[in-house]
Design a protein around this motif. Structure first.
Motif, PDB file in Angstrom:
ATOM      1  N   HIS A   2     -34.729  60.425  27.543  1.00 56.97           N
ATOM      2  CA  HIS A   2     -35.794  61.424  26.720  1.00 56.97           C
ATOM      3  C   HIS A   2     -34.827  62.216  25.791  1.00 56.97           C
ATOM      4  N   LEU A   3     -35.294  62.356  24.465  1.00 58.48           N
ATOM      5  CA  LEU A   3     -34.667  63.084  23.603  1.00 58.48           C
ATOM      6  C   LEU A   3     -35.072  64.559  23.228  1.00 58.48           C
ATOM      7  N   ILE A   4     -34.101  65.153  23.152  1.00 65.82           N
ATOM      8  CA  ILE A   4     -34.441  66.927  22.938  1.00 65.82           C
ATOM      9  C   ILE A   4     -33.684  67.257  21.740  1.00 65.82           C
ATOM     10  N   ARG A   5     -34.679  67.623  20.596  1.00 68.04           N
ATOM     11  CA  ARG A   5     -34.276  67.787  19.188  1.00 68.04           C
ATOM     12  C   ARG A   5     -34.385  69.425  18.860  1.00 68.04           C
ATOM     13  N   GLU A  34     -39.800  62.497  23.178  1.00 66.27           N
ATOM     14  CA  GLU A  34     -39.202  63.372  22.487  1.00 66.27           C
ATOM     15  C   GLU A  34     -39.693  64.731  22.821  1.00 66.27           C
ATOM     16  N   THR A  35     -38.869  65.958  22.724  1.00 68.83           N
ATOM     17  CA  THR A  35     -39.168  67.149  22.806  1.00 68.83           C
ATOM     18  C   THR A  35     -38.698  67.839  21.628  1.00 68.83           C
ATOM     19  N   ASP A  36     -39.381  68.422  20.655  1.00 71.81           N
ATOM     20  CA  ASP A  36     -38.839  69.055  19.576  1.00 71.81           C
ATOM     21  C   ASP A  36     -38.951  70.417  19.675  1.00 71.81           C
ATOM     22  N   HIS A  37     -37.639  71.228  19.443  1.00 76.45           N
ATOM     23  CA  HIS A  37     -37.235  72.506  19.821  1.00 76.45           C
ATOM     24  C   HIS A  37     -36.961  73.384  18.562  1.00 76.45           C
ATOM     25  N   ARG A  38     -36.965  72.544  17.468  1.00 74.56           N
ATOM     26  CA  ARG A  38     -36.841  73.173  16.336  1.00 74.56           C
ATOM     27  C   ARG A  38     -37.473  74.445  15.821  1.00 74.56           C
ATOM     28  N   PRO A  39     -37.261  75.624  15.454  1.00 72.96           N
ATOM     29  CA  PRO A  39     -35.962  75.678  14.915  1.00 72.96           C
ATOM     30  C   PRO A  39     -34.716  76.252  15.852  1.00 72.96           C
TER      31      PRO A  39
END
Ligand SMILES: [Zn+2]
Length: 425
Positions: free
Chosen positions: A3-6, A54-59
């Motif tokens: 799992h990728l955390i961004r 993927e989970t995208d936490h930007r910003p």
């Protein structure tokens, strides 16, 4: 499954007070997770693959989860109790509250609530005092184990100077601690801390039993309190008239080592500081508690200069916030009153890698090194209108971190991961 955390990724690999090469910050970063552990950290572009979830936490900012090195699990319902200093506070609020923890169903319900509150505040590991009743520690370990959350905890041993409902005996305290160690120490991510509450509530017989447990289980932590309050110190020394000073009581029973966590450590004599440095015994700074109970101002720079390694902690319920951000907010102010400076980088290092080093657990928690547990916090430095307004003028990472430290609390915790699992809905 991987799992990728961004997000914007920040982790420390050294103490900012020691070296400028202390952290790695990746603007468009990612953390690759598998089976609850960190596999890799790097630029998003270098880690992204079409087949990865993927989970995208930007910003938002992704960091190792916070570590709280001193907290009282059975005090969740006496936090914010008015008007007392330490000994009154214990007798009026704490001991009656802790006496409820052998009631059917109470400890398990409180344990679930306690762990939810910790992760809501971004804390992924805590060192917890339980009540005297073994079922309180049993409940906390069970709930933490079910979450795969690393806890260090122990039932308090106390056999005098408190109501009968919160007392054990030297033998019972030994037996109950021993049984809990055998059952929980090293099971999954659970670790046992041998926990004599403090010298006031333990007879010499119980301190001797504590020393025996420590000799039999040298890999367990030991947690207690030291020199928090002037009346406490005076009472303690009257109970142990042979002792050279407060620390000497713990020294007499062979408790001093780098496994020993000494909550507060405010009003120390030079001999005590020297022995703490020589033995590696840890001081634990509890800023909100020290202010709330009017205990005193921790001497971070003095202890550091003497070679003592210090942790930082909430000390709920004497402490007034579960938030390590708020803890370091008040910590900053205490050090101001001491004429000492705490940089934002040092504060965030302290509540992550610094506290992991204090616990001897930096290979498991507190950093983003591959192989570490995927215990992470996702921070929103624009969580409130006031923070957004302030953040519009922030230009550096250090400024952003300082805004989080001073203005942040659980509203700034966008997500918390425990062993790779998201804890917030
Ligand atoms: Zn405490």
């Amino acid at each position: 499954m991987q799992h990728l955390i961004r997000g914007r990724v920040l982790g420390f690999h050294a103490d900012p007070a020691v070296t400028d090469d202390n952290h790695r910050y990746i603007e468009d970063g990612a953390i690759l997770i598998e089976a609850g552990k960190i596999v890799a950290v790097g630029d998003y572009a270098s880690l992204a693959r079409p087949d990865l979830a993927e989970t995208d936490h930007r910003p938002h900012l992704i960091m190792p989860g916070f570590i709280d090195t001193h907290i009282h699990f059975p005090q969740v319902q006496v936090i914010a109790s008015w008007g007392a200093q330490l000994l009154d506070w214990l007798n009026t609020y704490t001991f009656p509250e802790e006496s409820r923890f052998n009631q059917q169903g109470h400890a398990p319900a409180m344990a679930d609530a306690f762990l939810n509150i910790l992760t809501d505040h971004g804390t992924t590991t805590a060192v917890a005092f339980c009540s005297v009743h073994p079922e309180s520690a049993e409940a906390l370990f069970s709930a933490a184990h079910a979450r795969n959350m690393a806890m260090v905890a122990g039932k308090v041993m106390m056999d005098r100077n408190a109501p009968p409902a919160v007392l054990d005996t030297a033998q019972q305290g030994y037996d109950d601690s021993k049984a809990l160690i055998n059952r929980w120490h090293g099971k999954g991510r659970q670790r046992y801390a041998i926990t004599p509450r403090f010298a006031i509530t333990s007879t010499p017989e119980q301190m001797a039993a504590t020393g025996q447990l420590v000799r039999e289980h040298p890999d367990c932590h030991v947690q207690t309190h030291l020199s928090e309050n002037m009346d406490e110190i005076e009472f303690t020394l009257s109970l142990y008239p042979q002792a050279r000073d407060y620390l000497d009581i713990y020294e007499t029973y062979d408790l001093l080592s780098d496994k020993l966590l000494l909550g507060h450590s405010i009003h120390l004599r030079p001999r005590e500081i020297a022995r703490m440095a020589e033995t590696g015994s840890r001081a634990v700074f509890c800023p909100t508690s020290n202010l709330f109970l009017g205990s005193g101002l921790f001497d971070e720079a003095g202890l550091r200069a003497a070679g003592v390694v210090s942790g930082v902690a909430t000390d709920v319920g004497g402490g007034t916030s579960y938030s390590m951000l708020q803890t370091l907010n008040e910590g900053y102010k205490i050090l101001q009153l001491r004429g000492q400076k705490l940089s934002a980088l040092s504060a965030f290092h302290w509540m992550t890698r610094g506290n992991a080093v204090v616990l001897g657990m930096a290979d498991e928690i507190g950093t983003l090194a591959p192989g570490s547990a995927a215990d992470l916090v996702v921070l929103d430095s624009r969580a409130t209108p006031a923070m957004r307004l302030r953040s519009d003028r922030a230009e550096t990472l250090a400024e952003e971190l300082f805004i989080l430290q001073i203005m942040g609390d659980d509203r700034s915790i966008a997500q918390t991961y425990v062993a790779g699992r998201a804890m917030k809905a």
